[in-house]
Design a protein around this motif. Structure first.
Motif, PDB file in Angstrom:
ATOM      1  N   ILE A   1      37.185  -5.238 -29.354  1.00  0.00           N
ATOM      2  CA  ILE A   1      36.725  -6.059 -30.483  1.00  0.00           C
ATOM      3  C   ILE A   1      36.254  -5.174 -31.640  1.00  0.00           C
ATOM      4  CG2 ILE A   1      36.129  -8.091 -29.104  1.00  0.00           C
ATOM      5  CD1 ILE A   1      33.147  -7.160 -29.370  1.00  0.00           C
ATOM      6  N   TRP A   2      36.714  -3.918 -31.662  1.00  0.00           N
ATOM      7  CA  TRP A   2      36.385  -3.048 -32.780  1.00  0.00           C
ATOM      8  C   TRP A   2      37.009  -3.587 -34.073  1.00  0.00           C
ATOM      9  CZ3 TRP A   2      38.479   0.984 -28.970  1.00  0.00           C
ATOM     10  CH2 TRP A   2      37.444   1.487 -28.166  1.00  0.00           C
ATOM     11  N   CYS A   3      36.411  -3.238 -35.210  1.00  0.00           N
ATOM     12  CA  CYS A   3      36.953  -3.670 -36.513  1.00  0.00           C
ATOM     13  C   CYS A   3      38.352  -3.077 -36.709  1.00  0.00           C
ATOM     14  CB  CYS A   3      36.095  -3.160 -37.673  1.00  0.00           C
ATOM     15  SG  CYS A   3      34.342  -3.484 -37.535  1.00  0.00           S
ATOM     16  N   PRO A   4      39.201  -3.755 -37.477  1.00  0.00           N
ATOM     17  CA  PRO A   4      40.514  -3.172 -37.776  1.00  0.00           C
ATOM     18  C   PRO A   4      40.330  -1.793 -38.429  1.00  0.00           C
ATOM     19  CG  PRO A   4      40.401  -5.455 -38.509  1.00  0.00           C
ATOM     20  CD  PRO A   4      39.009  -5.076 -38.075  1.00  0.00           C
ATOM     21  N   GLY A   5      41.104  -0.836 -37.958  1.00  0.00           N
ATOM     22  CA  GLY A   5      41.051   0.511 -38.548  1.00  0.00           C
ATOM     23  C   GLY A   5      39.981   1.413 -37.956  1.00  0.00           C
ATOM     24  N   CYS A   6      39.173   0.895 -37.037  1.00  0.00           N
ATOM     25  CA  CYS A   6      38.123   1.719 -36.417  1.00  0.00           C
ATOM     26  C   CYS A   6      38.767   2.899 -35.679  1.00  0.00           C
ATOM     27  CB  CYS A   6      37.317   0.872 -35.434  1.00  0.00           C
ATOM     28  SG  CYS A   6      36.041   1.814 -34.566  1.00  0.00           S
ATOM     29  N   GLY A   7      38.196   4.088 -35.858  1.00  0.00           N
ATOM     30  CA  GLY A   7      38.728   5.283 -35.208  1.00  0.00           C
ATOM     31  C   GLY A   7      38.630   5.239 -33.693  1.00  0.00           C
ATOM     32  N   ASP A   8      37.768   4.365 -33.172  1.00  0.00           N
ATOM     33  CA  ASP A   8      37.576   4.309 -31.723  1.00  0.00           C
ATOM     34  C   ASP A   8      38.853   3.869 -30.997  1.00  0.00           C
ATOM     35  OD1 ASP A   8      35.028   5.053 -32.392  1.00  0.00           O
ATOM     36  OD2 ASP A   8      34.077   3.148 -31.864  1.00  0.00           O
ATOM     37  N   PHE A   9      39.725   3.106 -31.664  1.00  0.00           N
ATOM     38  CA  PHE A   9      41.022   2.750 -31.055  1.00  0.00           C
ATOM     39  C   PHE A   9      41.795   4.026 -30.704  1.00  0.00           C
ATOM     40  CE2 PHE A   9      40.391  -1.249 -33.482  1.00  0.00           C
ATOM     41  CZ  PHE A   9      40.751  -2.193 -32.526  1.00  0.00           C
TER      42      PHE A   9
ATOM     43  N   GLY B   1      26.584   0.970 -28.086  1.00  0.00           N
ATOM     44  CA  GLY B   1      27.073   1.183 -29.451  1.00  0.00           C
ATOM     45  C   GLY B   1      28.493   0.683 -29.498  1.00  0.00           C
ATOM     46  N   CYS B   2      29.065   0.591 -30.689  1.00  0.00           N
ATOM     47  CA  CYS B   2      30.478   0.175 -30.768  1.00  0.00           C
ATOM     48  C   CYS B   2      31.322   1.093 -29.894  1.00  0.00           C
ATOM     49  CB  CYS B   2      30.992   0.284 -32.204  1.00  0.00           C
ATOM     50  SG  CYS B   2      30.143  -0.731 -33.398  1.00  0.00           S
ATOM     51  N   SER B   3      31.134   2.402 -30.053  1.00  0.00           N
ATOM     52  CA  SER B   3      31.924   3.395 -29.321  1.00  0.00           C
ATOM     53  C   SER B   3      31.751   3.244 -27.814  1.00  0.00           C
ATOM     54  CB  SER B   3      31.514   4.801 -29.765  1.00  0.00           C
ATOM     55  OG  SER B   3      30.107   4.880 -29.885  1.00  0.00           O
TER      56      SER B   3
ATOM     57  N   ASP C   1      31.865  10.491 -33.055  1.00  0.00           N
ATOM     58  CA  ASP C   1      30.944  10.731 -34.169  1.00  0.00           C
ATOM     59  C   ASP C   1      31.476  10.087 -35.459  1.00  0.00           C
ATOM     60  OD1 ASP C   1      29.125  11.673 -35.976  1.00  0.00           O
ATOM     61  OD2 ASP C   1      29.506  13.802 -35.613  1.00  0.00           O
ATOM     62  N   ASN C   2      30.825   8.996 -35.860  1.00  0.00           N
ATOM     63  CA  ASN C   2      31.194   8.342 -37.126  1.00  0.00           C
ATOM     64  C   ASN C   2      30.063   8.482 -38.159  1.00  0.00           C
ATOM     65  OD1 ASN C   2      29.299   6.604 -36.128  1.00  0.00           O
ATOM     66  ND2 ASN C   2      30.697   4.891 -35.788  1.00  0.00           N
ATOM     67  N   GLU C   3      29.104   9.332 -37.848  1.00  0.00           N
ATOM     68  CA  GLU C   3      28.005   9.652 -38.768  1.00  0.00           C
ATOM     69  C   GLU C   3      27.214   8.420 -39.192  1.00  0.00           C
ATOM     70  OE1 GLU C   3      29.947  11.816 -41.941  1.00  0.00           O
ATOM     71  OE2 GLU C   3      29.834  13.683 -40.795  1.00  0.00           O
TER      72      GLU C   3
ATOM     73  N   TYR D   1      25.132   4.527 -37.415  1.00  0.00           N
ATOM     74  CA  TYR D   1      24.963   3.548 -36.341  1.00  0.00           C
ATOM     75  C   TYR D   1      25.841   2.359 -36.711  1.00  0.00           C
ATOM     76  CZ  TYR D   1      20.414   5.646 -34.844  1.00  0.00           C
ATOM     77  OH  TYR D   1      19.409   6.457 -34.398  1.00  0.00           O
ATOM     78  N   GLY D   2      27.004   2.246 -36.078  1.00  0.00           N
ATOM     79  CA  GLY D   2      27.902   1.150 -36.419  1.00  0.00           C
ATOM     80  C   GLY D   2      27.394  -0.183 -35.898  1.00  0.00           C
ATOM     81  N   MET D   3      27.059  -0.219 -34.620  1.00  0.00           N
ATOM     82  CA  MET D   3      26.742  -1.504 -33.982  1.00  0.00           C
ATOM     83  C   MET D   3      25.549  -2.203 -34.632  1.00  0.00           C
ATOM     84  SD  MET D   3      26.081  -2.403 -30.003  1.00  0.00           S
ATOM     85  CE  MET D   3      27.773  -2.799 -29.597  1.00  0.00           C
TER      86      MET D   3
ATOM     87  N   VAL E   1      36.488   7.548 -37.472  1.00  0.00           N
ATOM     88  CA  VAL E   1      36.163   6.859 -38.730  1.00  0.00           C
ATOM     89  C   VAL E   1      35.571   5.469 -38.474  1.00  0.00           C
ATOM     90  CG1 VAL E   1      37.918   8.082 -40.085  1.00  0.00           C
ATOM     91  CG2 VAL E   1      38.530   5.939 -38.959  1.00  0.00           C
ATOM     92  N   CYS E   2      34.627   5.089 -39.339  1.00  0.00           N
ATOM     93  CA  CYS E   2      34.045   3.736 -39.308  1.00  0.00           C
ATOM     94  C   CYS E   2      34.325   3.115 -40.678  1.00  0.00           C
ATOM     95  CB  CYS E   2      32.543   3.798 -39.060  1.00  0.00           C
ATOM     96  SG  CYS E   2      31.716   2.192 -39.264  1.00  0.00           S
ATOM     97  N   PRO E   3      35.482   2.433 -40.811  1.00  0.00           N
ATOM     98  CA  PRO E   3      35.831   1.887 -42.127  1.00  0.00           C
ATOM     99  C   PRO E   3      34.843   0.845 -42.628  1.00  0.00           C
ATOM    100  CG  PRO E   3      37.474   1.259 -40.462  1.00  0.00           C
ATOM    101  CD  PRO E   3      36.527   2.198 -39.796  1.00  0.00           C
ATOM    102  N   THR E   4      34.078   0.242 -41.726  1.00  0.00           N
ATOM    103  CA  THR E   4      33.161  -0.827 -42.145  1.00  0.00           C
ATOM    104  C   THR E   4      31.921  -0.276 -42.852  1.00  0.00           C
ATOM    105  OG1 THR E   4      33.948  -2.194 -40.361  1.00  0.00           O
ATOM    106  CG2 THR E   4      31.836  -2.815 -41.317  1.00  0.00           C
ATOM    107  N   TYR E   5      31.297   0.742 -42.261  1.00  0.00           N
ATOM    108  CA  TYR E   5      30.047   1.254 -42.862  1.00  0.00           C
ATOM    109  C   TYR E   5      30.203   2.615 -43.531  1.00  0.00           C
ATOM    110  CZ  TYR E   5      28.030  -2.700 -40.526  1.00  0.00           C
ATOM    111  OH  TYR E   5      27.770  -3.991 -40.135  1.00  0.00           O
ATOM    112  N   ARG E   6      31.313   3.310 -43.257  1.00  0.00           N
ATOM    113  CA  ARG E   6      31.557   4.598 -43.910  1.00  0.00           C
ATOM    114  C   ARG E   6      32.983   4.614 -44.486  1.00  0.00           C
ATOM    115  NH1 ARG E   6      27.701   8.623 -43.012  1.00  0.00           N
ATOM    116  NH2 ARG E   6      28.650   9.232 -44.983  1.00  0.00           N
TER     117      ARG E   6
HETATM  118  S1  SF4 Z   1      31.255  -1.110 -37.230  1.00  0.00           S
HETATM  119 FE1  SF4 Z   1      32.374   0.818 -37.477  1.00  0.00          FE
HETATM  120  S2  SF4 Z   1      32.236   1.839 -35.453  1.00  0.00           S
HETATM  121 FE2  SF4 Z   1      31.749  -0.346 -35.171  1.00  0.00          FE
HETATM  122  S3  SF4 Z   1      33.714  -1.302 -34.593  1.00  0.00           S
HETATM  123 FE3  SF4 Z   1      33.431  -1.542 -36.825  1.00  0.00          FE
HETATM  124  S4  SF4 Z   1      34.532   0.226 -37.705  1.00  0.00           S
HETATM  125 FE4  SF4 Z   1      34.178   0.682 -35.537  1.00  0.00          FE
END
Ligand code: SF4
Ligand SMILES: Cc1ncc(C[n+]2csc(CCOP(=O)(O)OP(=O)(O)O)c2C)c(N)n1
Length: 279
Positions: free
Chosen positions: A22-30, A57-59, A127-129, A131-133, A207-212
């Motif tokens: 359920i990560w955001c589209p484009g999240c590096g965690d994929f 955390g998201c990761s 490491d997305n520098e 706190y995503g969650m 990468v965290c496209p949502t917050y960074r």
């Molecule tokens: S908030 Fe950032 S780290 Fe969390 S799922 Fe979305 S893009 Fe990925």
């Protein structure tokens, strides 16, 4: 059907669970998930011989997305959980994963002591520098002048950690950095880390496209170290400190004493030990 019970070679998809991320589209965690499953497939590790332990955390959701044994633990406590598992089951391949907040803020103390103990664990810090969650607070790897957080509108004003330098100073015997934008290279690094006997620390820039969203620029800056894998800590620390944190590869690898080296479980003498306390 468990693919490991057949003669068919395991594919990277066999290491993925049926749970949809359920990560955001484009999240590096994929990509980190892809790299981990590719590495496991390259090593052809039986599903039942591997465990992936994570924090919160998201990761850290990643544990649910693989088909190996998994434990989605408590924030910052993935490493002690994994160390306990490894102490009891030294035959298992134990991977640990989580975010920079999980591993360097609340879990920072566990991180330095895990490096020092040098147990045979592979720790992937995604490491997305940030706190995503919890919606974008600064983390220990956030640059001091990052101004986009509502909580730190003028930046944190605090210098960020260099995780690789911290790992080296704390005694880790394998230190590397990969990038979510290059999952094949990250898989190569993971294979080397899993094969290494001792504590392997792998910082995966994710990468965290949502917050960074500015991390879209990372792909322009990330490049490979020209030289790889010195066993000399003096050479490694110079390379790590001189680098801007965007070079990838294996920075340091050295054979150092490990707690479970020799394959004897610390629990082997448990019955005898307990008998000494019998009333
Ligand atoms: S908030 Fe950032 S780290 Fe969390 S799922 Fe979305 S893009 Fe990925
Ligand atoms: C003991 C405790 N404190 C705080 C939290 C709230 N919390 C959940 S995730 C998180 C930080 C997540 O950041 P990071 O580890 O970098 O992972 P990301 O979400 O960016 O992948 C925090 C502070 C919690 N779940 N438990």
């Amino acid at each position: 059907m468990n693919p490991s019970s057949t003669n068919t070679a395991l594919k990277f998809k066999d290491y993925k669970s049926e749970t949809k991320p359920i990560w955001c589209p484009g999240c590096g965690d994929f990509s980190v998930l892809n790299a981990i499953t590719k590495a496991l497939a390259q090593l052809q590790l039986p599903l039942q011989d591997v465990a992936l332990i994570s924090g919160i955390g998201c990761s850290s959701r990643i544990a649910a997305y693989t088909s190996v044994y998994g434990f989605h633990g408590v924030h910052g406590r993935a490493l002690p959980l994994a160390a306990g598992l490894k102490a009891a089951r030294s035959d298992m391949t134990v991977l640990v994963a989580g975010g920079d907040g999980d591993g360097l803020s609340i879990g920072g103390n566990h991180f330095i002591h895990a490096c020092r103990r040098n147990m045979d664990l592979t720790y992937i810090m995604m490491d997305n520098e940030v706190y995503g969650m919890t919606k974008g607070q600064a983390s220990p790897t956030t640059a001091h002048d990052w101004e986009n957080s509502k909580l730190t509108p003028d930046g944190t004003g605090v210098r960020s950690f260099k995780p690789a330098a911290l790992a080296l100073a704390s005694g880790a015997s394998f230190i590397a950095r990969g990038f979510s934008g290059d999952p094949n290279d990250l898989a190569r690094i993971l294979v080397a880390g899993i094969e290494h006997k001792g504590f392997s620390f792998i910082q995966a820039l994710s990468v965290c496209p949502t917050y960074r969203p500015e991390h879209a620029e990372w792909k322009k800056h990330v490049r490979k170290f020209e030289t790889e894998a010195t066993g000399d800590p003096m050479v490694a620390i110079q390379q790590i400190v001189a680098d801007d944190g965007m070079s990838t590869g294996i920075m340091y690898q050295r054979d150092l004493p490990s707690l479970e080296r020799g394959g004897t479980s610390p629990l082997a003498g448990l019955a005898e030990f307990e008998s000494e306390f019998e009333l």
